[in-house]
Structures are given as structure tokens and as C-alpha cells.
Design an enzyme around this catalytic site. Structure first.
Site, PDB file in Angstrom:
ATOM      1  N   ALA A 488     -51.737  31.237  34.415  1.00  0.00           N
ATOM      2  CA  ALA A 488     -53.156  31.286  34.799  1.00  0.00           C
ATOM      3  C   ALA A 488     -53.764  29.890  34.824  1.00  0.00           C
ATOM      4  O   ALA A 488     -53.347  28.996  34.094  1.00  0.00           O
ATOM      5  CB  ALA A 488     -53.927  32.164  33.806  1.00  0.00           C
ATOM      6  N   LYS A 491     -59.335  30.109  37.007  1.00  0.00           N
ATOM      7  CA  LYS A 491     -59.903  31.125  37.909  1.00  0.00           C
ATOM      8  C   LYS A 491     -58.985  32.305  38.191  1.00  0.00           C
ATOM      9  O   LYS A 491     -59.448  33.444  38.303  1.00  0.00           O
ATOM     10  CB  LYS A 491     -60.289  30.471  39.238  1.00  0.00           C
ATOM     11  CG  LYS A 491     -61.392  29.433  39.104  1.00  0.00           C
ATOM     12  CD  LYS A 491     -61.703  28.771  40.440  1.00  0.00           C
ATOM     13  CE  LYS A 491     -62.795  27.711  40.286  1.00  0.00           C
ATOM     14  NZ  LYS A 491     -63.053  26.999  41.556  1.00  0.00           N
ATOM     15  N   THR A 538     -54.555  23.833  28.573  1.00  0.00           N
ATOM     16  CA  THR A 538     -55.833  23.382  29.125  1.00  0.00           C
ATOM     17  C   THR A 538     -56.366  22.257  28.230  1.00  0.00           C
ATOM     18  O   THR A 538     -55.778  21.937  27.205  1.00  0.00           O
ATOM     19  CB  THR A 538     -56.863  24.524  29.149  1.00  0.00           C
ATOM     20  OG1 THR A 538     -57.308  24.790  27.802  1.00  0.00           O
ATOM     21  CG2 THR A 538     -56.263  25.796  29.732  1.00  0.00           C
ATOM     22  N   LEU A 596     -43.235  13.612  19.792  1.00  0.00           N
ATOM     23  CA  LEU A 596     -42.716  13.067  18.530  1.00  0.00           C
ATOM     24  C   LEU A 596     -42.948  14.051  17.375  1.00  0.00           C
ATOM     25  O   LEU A 596     -43.978  14.724  17.330  1.00  0.00           O
ATOM     26  CB  LEU A 596     -43.411  11.732  18.213  1.00  0.00           C
ATOM     27  CG  LEU A 596     -43.170  10.586  19.204  1.00  0.00           C
ATOM     28  CD1 LEU A 596     -43.965   9.357  18.792  1.00  0.00           C
ATOM     29  CD2 LEU A 596     -41.684  10.256  19.299  1.00  0.00           C
ATOM     30  N   LYS A 666     -57.166  13.062  17.475  1.00  0.00           N
ATOM     31  CA  LYS A 666     -55.813  13.077  16.919  1.00  0.00           C
ATOM     32  C   LYS A 666     -55.821  12.692  15.435  1.00  0.00           C
ATOM     33  O   LYS A 666     -55.117  13.300  14.620  1.00  0.00           O
ATOM     34  CB  LYS A 666     -54.906  12.117  17.704  1.00  0.00           C
ATOM     35  CG  LYS A 666     -54.613  12.573  19.124  1.00  0.00           C
ATOM     36  CD  LYS A 666     -53.832  11.523  19.904  1.00  0.00           C
ATOM     37  CE  LYS A 666     -53.520  11.987  21.322  1.00  0.00           C
ATOM     38  NZ  LYS A 666     -52.834  10.956  22.120  1.00  0.00           N
ATOM     39  N   GLY A 785     -47.181  11.082  28.747  1.00  0.00           N
ATOM     40  CA  GLY A 785     -46.412  11.539  29.902  1.00  0.00           C
ATOM     41  C   GLY A 785     -46.272  13.049  29.906  1.00  0.00           C
ATOM     42  O   GLY A 785     -46.054  13.678  28.873  1.00  0.00           O
TER      43      GLY A 785
END
Length: 806
Positions: A488, A491, A538, A596, A666, A785
Site C-alpha cells: 500500500a 492512497k 513510510t 548496522l 535517532k 541508502g
């Protein structure tokens, strides 16, 4: 040499007999050295027994005998069964005159089925120019005089067989009659139940065969009756001991007397399907597998009756009254359970007897109702019983815990005195799911993991591709079947019960539909999907609001989205309380350090009681690349930033990286892993964007990035010699208190230090502990990445999938 044994159904007229001949012909053409052992064809043995019984009762049997002969001749040309038919005529006539028969006569009658079968196959093979030799096992196997269930005399039988095969060897295919033998007086005997298989295993033993291949009408041995459990799987390999446990599933070929000769010489037995030539069947060897083989059976035409009341606890004679009352009406109780600490008794009866059982028990316990010793007798009729045959109670916690994790709560369970069988009563609506869960947990077959992926952008799309590319290898190596049933975006959603394939991107465009999270939950419930994992790829705060609902409906969570762990501390605590209540897990290793193993390391150190005193490092792969490059190359800051943008290291709007909030989140996540109650507002963040460039569209900022050059050139030149710039997160202070100090800042460090030696887009983390002193634990590697992050999410999925597999 291989010994091939074909059963009656394989040798039936039509497709059966033709297929058998083709299998033998193919093996001969491939240069395989084989011996063939045959049962009587089709229902021959049963037919001969029926005719024999009619003859004994002096009933008319000749029409049935003629039909029998016609079946044996069928459309086969030039077959000669006069001797066998004449023998049967005389035997039946004698039995009809005497009105009785002995076991010796019965053996003579039944033996004709195998003789006819072997003669026919021999002739059909010769017609194909195959050097086939009809071999009457009565000339080879010598037995005692126990007609109907004779025991072979080992030494004599072995001598005869070795002598015969020395004479008829080379490219000869010996077609041997199964089931029959003879005693020392040359009288026909039979080897009893499983006789043809016994003949085949004796030959395999004496000839030291490479393998015994038993051709039947099924693909092998199954973990459960496929009619009862649609997901039942063929077992590729098991031991002889384990095979005996599964003999309940029509695998009568696994009788002990068949197995012993094979065990003596360690000769493998392979169960094959005559009619599915490509199937490799089940291989049975003496080698024990790690797990005991078990089987599942189901009773769904049942009802559960509960007696409840304060007077039931510890009261003598309650059980006796129940059983006596039910027995008087011939109502059988199949399962009973009474907890020592519970004021109730539950038991299972046939569904059509439930109302009667309740009525007569209410009569029996009428006085107890009056005294309030019994408060209620109730029926639950929408239930089913699952029995796990061969399940040791000492290891039952695994399937039981898996049921609970999948929100299937057994209404009642008990085990046999032997401790090897366990029965569960579950709601009928949960039967399908319960079977899937138990089946996947206790058998050495693939455990199905059903995955819903939310967000299919760079990380999400890469993750899906990684799963699809690795799925087969993971199933083969780990016995885990990854099934992505939902993909998904914000939308639209694509829902496929049996999983998406490589064309998912186009499919979600063409047939994706608007959805709410309840649609995903309903779909999983409708299709009885077990072992559910929801993946949040997301960056959405609004999607995090779905977490608790997903947990409540049986989903574990994996997330690369940092939002959930950096919202208000109250939500952070509520989420973990909900996870504990539902015995679900939430993994988010990629929240810090991409792929990591940072969060896991910190969790383990903290759990072990290690006092972590500081965590410091380069948290952003994007900013790592930016300052690593800018520090050592004589180029403007804006040029290096543009290069980072073009290489995909930053967000489309690089201000999301440069503002420092990502590093702050973080750092906060790590603080909370140490049970600190910091909020995001506590993080002191050095925003790298000048105030005049913080507002406005991303395109405007990108057009003005050259304005950053002068400021950062000054910062670079102001450093001491031999130093480089690094944008770091730093958690410090007395971390045993309620809160720690959290700083996100641009610093200058010696180029020779651990932080100074970081290259490219790598991240680095230094974990200082009381035990390690001034020498930190250093974790360093690719910190950004899509591929690295997706691989980290994939790792979390596999950790959840493997939980309980060992």
C-alpha cells in the site's frame, strides 16, 4: 540395483497398468538395473476373498468369477492364464462342495492374483523387447507352515534368491510375485498383511539393493490427511521410526516387518506416486531428523459442554455422576478437562447429542442448582477439536504460544496419559487459522509469514524486490515462506492472498483500491492468514496511529519510520504496554544506522546490566558524506551538497537532513532504549541551515545553496591543523537518572580519531560503558541508502519469522 514395488491401484486396468509398464521401460532405457515386485491388480485380492466366501456358503459365485476372469484378460492380447483360472475353478468348486476352507486353501486362492499380475506385466514388457523374466516367489522364499501369515526362513530364502539372481542377472528385469511364498513341503503360503511390501524389502535386503522404491497412488507421506488439512504438506524425508508414527494416514506400507529388513542393511525406502512421474515422493531412511514427526486430525461435528459452580471444586463424585448420567443415554465423552484451580468442568460430545446431554445433566444436578453448587450448564456448539498425534507435552509450548500470538485462544485442552497426544478445542471460525498455525509450527515444512507493506517508495520498493528475489532461497534454507499479501501507499492498496509477484508495481497502478487499515485487518481475517507482520516504510506520523490497532489484531511490527519512537513518551510507553499485552514484537533496527546492528547491541548491553555511560557518533549517512567530502576536498560546500543530492544521499528537500532533526530523532531513540524518558524537545540541535533559508519551497532553497559557501568555508578554515568536520549526535551525562543530555552539533575532530577516519557515507557509533572504560565499542559501516535500509528491514522481518523456529 533398485527394487521397484507396485501396489494394486497402480496395476489396475487402463492408465494404471500402462503407466507401470512405461515406468519400467524408461528405467531400462536409462540403463538402471532393477527388480520389480508386484501386488495383485486392482481389487483382485478382495474379489477372490468375496468369491471364496460365496463358495463356502454354497452361494452362486460363478458369475462373479467370470467377471473376475474378464477383468484380468481385459483387452490384453495373447495372455495365457489357463493354469491360474483352472486352479481357481477347482479350488472354488471344492470349497463349495465342502462348505468350508482352510487357511492353506485360502493361500492357494489368493496367490493366483499375484501370479496373474506378474505374468501379465512380464508379457507386456517382452512385447516392448525388454528382457523380462517371470519370477514366482514361491520358488524363492521359504517359510514356516503358518498359512495366512507365514514367517520366512532367512537362510534358505537368501540362498534361493542369490542363486536365482546369479542366474538371471545382467539386463534381465525379474518380475517377482509379491505376498506369496511356500513352505518346505512346497505348499503355497502368504506373508500376511503388508505381504507384497515385505517381499520387496526381503529382496532388497538379500540383494543389498541401493533403494526400494514403493509406487503407490499418492505422492508420499503427508503431515496430515490432506482432506482434513488443505495445507498438509508432503514430507520429503523422514526416518523409519517417524514414518511409523504417520502410518495412520493410509501409509500401511510402513508396517514394522517391512521396515526391519531395510534397517538391517540401511537401505532407503522411497514412496512414489505411479501417476505423478515427476514427483520425488518421500524418502525414508534410518537417519533421524531433529524434530519428531507429528500428525493433525480434526473433529468438527462436536460441541463443548461446560459445568460451572463453586461446589464443583474438590467435590468427590462429580465426574462419576457426569459420566454415569451420559453413559445411560449412550452419550460418549471424547475430551474432558478440569482445572485444579477452576470451578468448572468442560467436555466434548457429538454435536447432535449436545442438547440431550445438557437436559439430562440439568436433571441430574437439579439439587445442586438449588444449593448453588452448580451455577450453569452451557453448550458451545461452534467448536472443533484439533488433535496433535505424537506431540510431546514437554514441547507443546511452541505451538501453544504460536496460537496465542496469532490470537487463537484454546477453549480447552488435554493430553493423553502417554503424554504423546494433545487435543485442543477451538472456535470453529478459528479452525482454519489454528490448523495453519500449528501445522507451520510443529512440522519440518515452511512456516508461512504473511506480510503487509505500507510505503513502497525507494526503501519499500527495494524491500519488496529483495523479498521476491530471496523468497525461494529463504524457504529452502530456513523453511520460512514469505508471503507479501498487501502492498500500500497512502492512497491505494493491492491485496493478494497468495502473495504479489514481480509485476506488483503495475498491478497496484491498474487495480489498487482506496483503503483504510480496517480493510487490511478484515482481509487477513477473512483468509485466515497467520503469522502477520506489518511493515511501515513510510515517514508518516499519521500512519503511526494505526500501530495499536494492528497490534490488537495480531500483527507484529517492523518499521524504518522513526516517528513512533520519537513521539511523546506517554505514547512510547503505551505502545510497549500494548505489545506486551498481545505478545507481539516491534522491531526497528533501521531507525538508527540503517542496516548496522546498533539498536540490538545497545538493547543487549542494557539488558545484561551493563552501565552505558555515553553514546556518540555520526548518525546521518547523508551528512557523513557531506562533511567527509567537504573536509578533505578543496571544493565549495554547495558543490559537495549538490553532489550528495544528485547521488540520492539526501532527502529531495535536503533541509530535512541539514536541519538536524533526523539526527535528533535517532539520538532520542537510543536514549529511550536506555529507559530514559527524554522528549524530542530535550534534544539540543545545531541547525545547519541559516535562518533566512529555512522557510519557503525546496526549489527556492536549491537555487540559493551557494549562499552557504562562505559560512562553511570559514568554519572549515577555523579548525586546528589535522582536524576534520563531523556532524554528530552525543548522548551523555548520568544515564542512570530519568533523563540524559542530548546534543546534535557540528564538531571538529582530529583526522586520526575514530570519528575522523570515517569515509564516504558511513556512519559510526561509539558506545562507552562502565566495563569498557575509555575504550568504546565501535560500530561502523554504511549508514544510508535504500538498499542498506531495506536489507535492515528485511533482517528484522527474518528475525520475527525465525522466532520459535529453532
Amino acid at each position: 540395483m533398485k527394487v521397484l514395488k507396485f501396489g494394486g491401484k497402480s496395476l489396475a486396468n487402463g492408465k494404471g497398468i500402462k503407466t507401470v509398464v512405461t515406468i519400467i521401460e524408461d528405467k531400462v532405457k536409462q540403463g538402471e538395473k532393477i527388480t520389480v515386485v508386484l501386488s495383485a491388480r486392482g481389487n483382485t485380492t478382495n474379489e477372490l476373498e468375496k468369491i471364496l466366501e460365496k463358495a463356502r456358503k454354497n452361494e452362486s459365485y460363478k458369475a462373479q468369477l467370470e467377471a473376475f476372469k474378464k477383468y484380468q484378460l481385459a483387452d490384453f492380447e495373447n495372455v495365457q492364464f489357463e493354469n491360474e483360472f483352472n486352479t481357481l475353478d477347482k479350488l472354488f468348486e471344492g470349497v463349495s462342495l465342502l462348505g468350508d476352507y482352510s487357511k492353506r486353501i485360502k493361500d492357494q486362492v489368493l496367490s493366483q492374483g499375484e501370479v496373474i499380475s506378474a505374468k501379465l506385466v512380464t508379457q507386456l514388457l517382452k512385447a516392448k523387447n525388454i528382457n523380462a523374466n517371470f519370477t514366482d516367489s514361491r520358488e524363492l522364499i521359504v517359510t514356516d507352515e503358518q498359512f495366512g501369515d507365514a514367517q520366512p526362513l532367512d537362510r534358505l530364502s537368501k540362498e534361493n534368491i542369490l542363486a536365482h539372481f546369479e542366474k538371471h542377472n545382467g539386463n534381465t528385469v525379474n518380475v517377482v510375485t509379491g505376498f506369496i511364498a511356500s513352505n518346505a513341503k512346497k505348499e503355497t503360503t502368504t506373508l500376511g498383511r503388508n505381504g507384497s511390501n515385505y517381499t520387496a524389502s526381503l529382496l532388497a535386503n538379500y540383494l543389498e539393493a541401493e533403494e526400494l522404491q514403493n509406487f503407490t497412488h499418492v505422492n508420499g507421506i503427508y503431515t496430515a490427511n490432506p482432506d482434513l488439512v488443505p495445507e498438509a504438506q508432503k514430507i520429503e524425508k523422514l526416518s523409519f521410526a517417524q514414518a511409523n508414527e504417520l502410518a495412520n494416514f493410509g501409509a500401511n506400507i510402513l508396517h514394522a516387518k517391512t521396515i526391519i529388513p531395510l534397517l538391517e542393511k540401511n537401505i532407503p525406502l522411497r514412496i512414489l506416486n505411479t501417476f505423478d512421474h515427476g514427483n520425488k515422493g518421500t524418502l525414508i531412511t534410518s537417519e533421524e531428523s531433529e524434530k519428531g514427526i507429528k500428525s493433525l486430525s480434526v473433529l468438527d461435528n462436536v460441541a463443548l459442554i461446560h459445568l460451572e459452580g463453586r461446589g464443583l471444586l474438590g467435590k468427590v463424585g462429580i465426574d462419576a455422576r457426569i459420566f454415569r448420567t451420559l453413559a445411560q443415554r449412550n452419550i460418549s465423552v471424547s475430551i474432558i478437562s478440569q482445572g485444579s484451580s477452576e470451578r468448572g468442568i468442560g467436555f466434548v460430545v457429538q454435536a447432535d447429542q449436545a442438547n440431550e446431554a445438557k437436559f439430562i445433566l440439568e436433571e441430574e444436578f437439579e439439587a445442586d442448582f438449588y444449593k448453588r453448587d452448580v451455577s450453569a450448564i452451557t453448550i458451545e456448539d461452534q467448536v472443533a477439536v484439533i488433535s496433535i498425534i505424537g506431540q510431546d507435552l514437554s514441547t507443546f509450548h511452541k505451538p501453544y504460544n504460536a496460537l496465542i500470538k496469532n490470537q487463537v485462544i484454546p477453549l480447552l485442552f488435554n493430553n493423553t496419559v502417554s503424554g504423546k497426544n494433545v487435543s485442543l478445542v477451538v472456535k470453529k471460525e478459528q479452525l482454519h487459522k489454528a490448523l495453519n498455525v500449528i501445522h507451520g509450527e510443529i512440522f519440518e515444512i515452511s512456516k508461512k509469514i504473511n506480510i503487509a507493506i505500507f510505503g513502497h517508495g525507494l526503501v519499500g520498493g527495494t524491500l519488496i524486490d529483495q523479498i521476491l528475489q530471496s523468497a525461494k532461497q529463504i524457504e529452502s534454507r530456513k523453511h520460512i515462506k514469505l508471503n507479501v499479501f498487501a502492498v500500500a501507499n497512502s492512497k491505494k492498496i493491492l491485496l493478494k492472498r497468495n502473495g504479489i509477484d514481480a509485476g506488483w508495481k503495475q498491478e497496484i497502478k491498474d487495480s489498487g483500491e482506496p483503503y483504510a487499515i480496517q480493510d487490511v485487518i478484515a482481509f487477513a481475517k477473512q483468509h485466515h492468514l497467520e503469522n502477520l507482520i506489518a511493515i511501515d516504510n513510510t515517514a508518516s506520523q499519521s500512519f503511526v496511529s494505526n500501530y495499536i490497532e494492528l497490534i490488537d489484531h495480531g500483527f507484529d511490527l517492523v518499521s524504518s519510520n522513526k516517528v513512533a519512537n520519537t513521539l511523546e513518551f506517554d505514547f512510547y510507553k503505551d505502545l510497549r504496554t500494548k505489545l506486551k499485552e498481545n505478545q507481539k514484537q516491534y522491531l526497528y533496527e533501521t531507525n538508527v544506522g540503517a542496516g548496522l546492528p546498533l539498536i540490538d547491541t545497545i538493547k543487549l548491553l542494557h539488558l545484561s546490566g551493563e552501565n552505558i555511560t555515553r553514546i556518540k557518533g555520526v548518525f546521518s549517512g547523508s551528512l557523513s558524506y557531506l562533511f567527509n567530502t567537504f573536509s578533505v576536498e578543496d571544493r565549495p560546500f554547495s558543490e559537495v551538497l549538490q553532489e550528495a543530492i544528485d547521488s540520492g544521499y539526501t532527502e529531495p528537500d535536503p533541509r530535512e537532513d541539514l536541519c538536524g532533526n533526523d539526527v535528533g530523532r535517532k539520538l532520542l531513540i537510543l536514549a529511550r532504549e536506555l529507559d530514559l524518558s527524554n522528549e524530542f524537545d530535550d534534544v539540543q540541535i545545531h541547525n545547519l541551515i541559516p535562518e533566512n533559508l529555512r522557510e519557503g519551497e525546496a526549489s527556492d532553497f536549491l537555487n540559493r545553496i551557494a549562499e552557504l559557501d562562505e559560512e562553511y568555508q570559514k568554519v572549515k578554515e577555523a579548525q586546528k591543523p589535522g582536524c576534520v568536520l563531523r556532524y554528530i549526535g552525543d548522548l551523555w551525562g548520568d544515564l542512570s537518572q530519568e533523563k540524559g543530555n542530548l546534543d546534535v552539533k557540528l564538531v571538529s575532530v582530529p583526522a586520526t580519531s575514530a570519528l575522523g577516519q570515517v569515509k564516504g557515507s558511513d556512519s559510526i557509533f561509539e558506545i562507552y560503558t562502565e566495563s569498557y572504560g575509555d575504550q568504546p565499542i565501535v560500530i561502523q559501516g554504511a549508514g544510508a541508502g535504500a538498499a542498506v535500509t531495506a536489507r535492515g528491514v528485511f533482517g528484522d522481518i527474518l528475525r520475527l519469522a525465525e522466532k520459535g523456529n529453532h
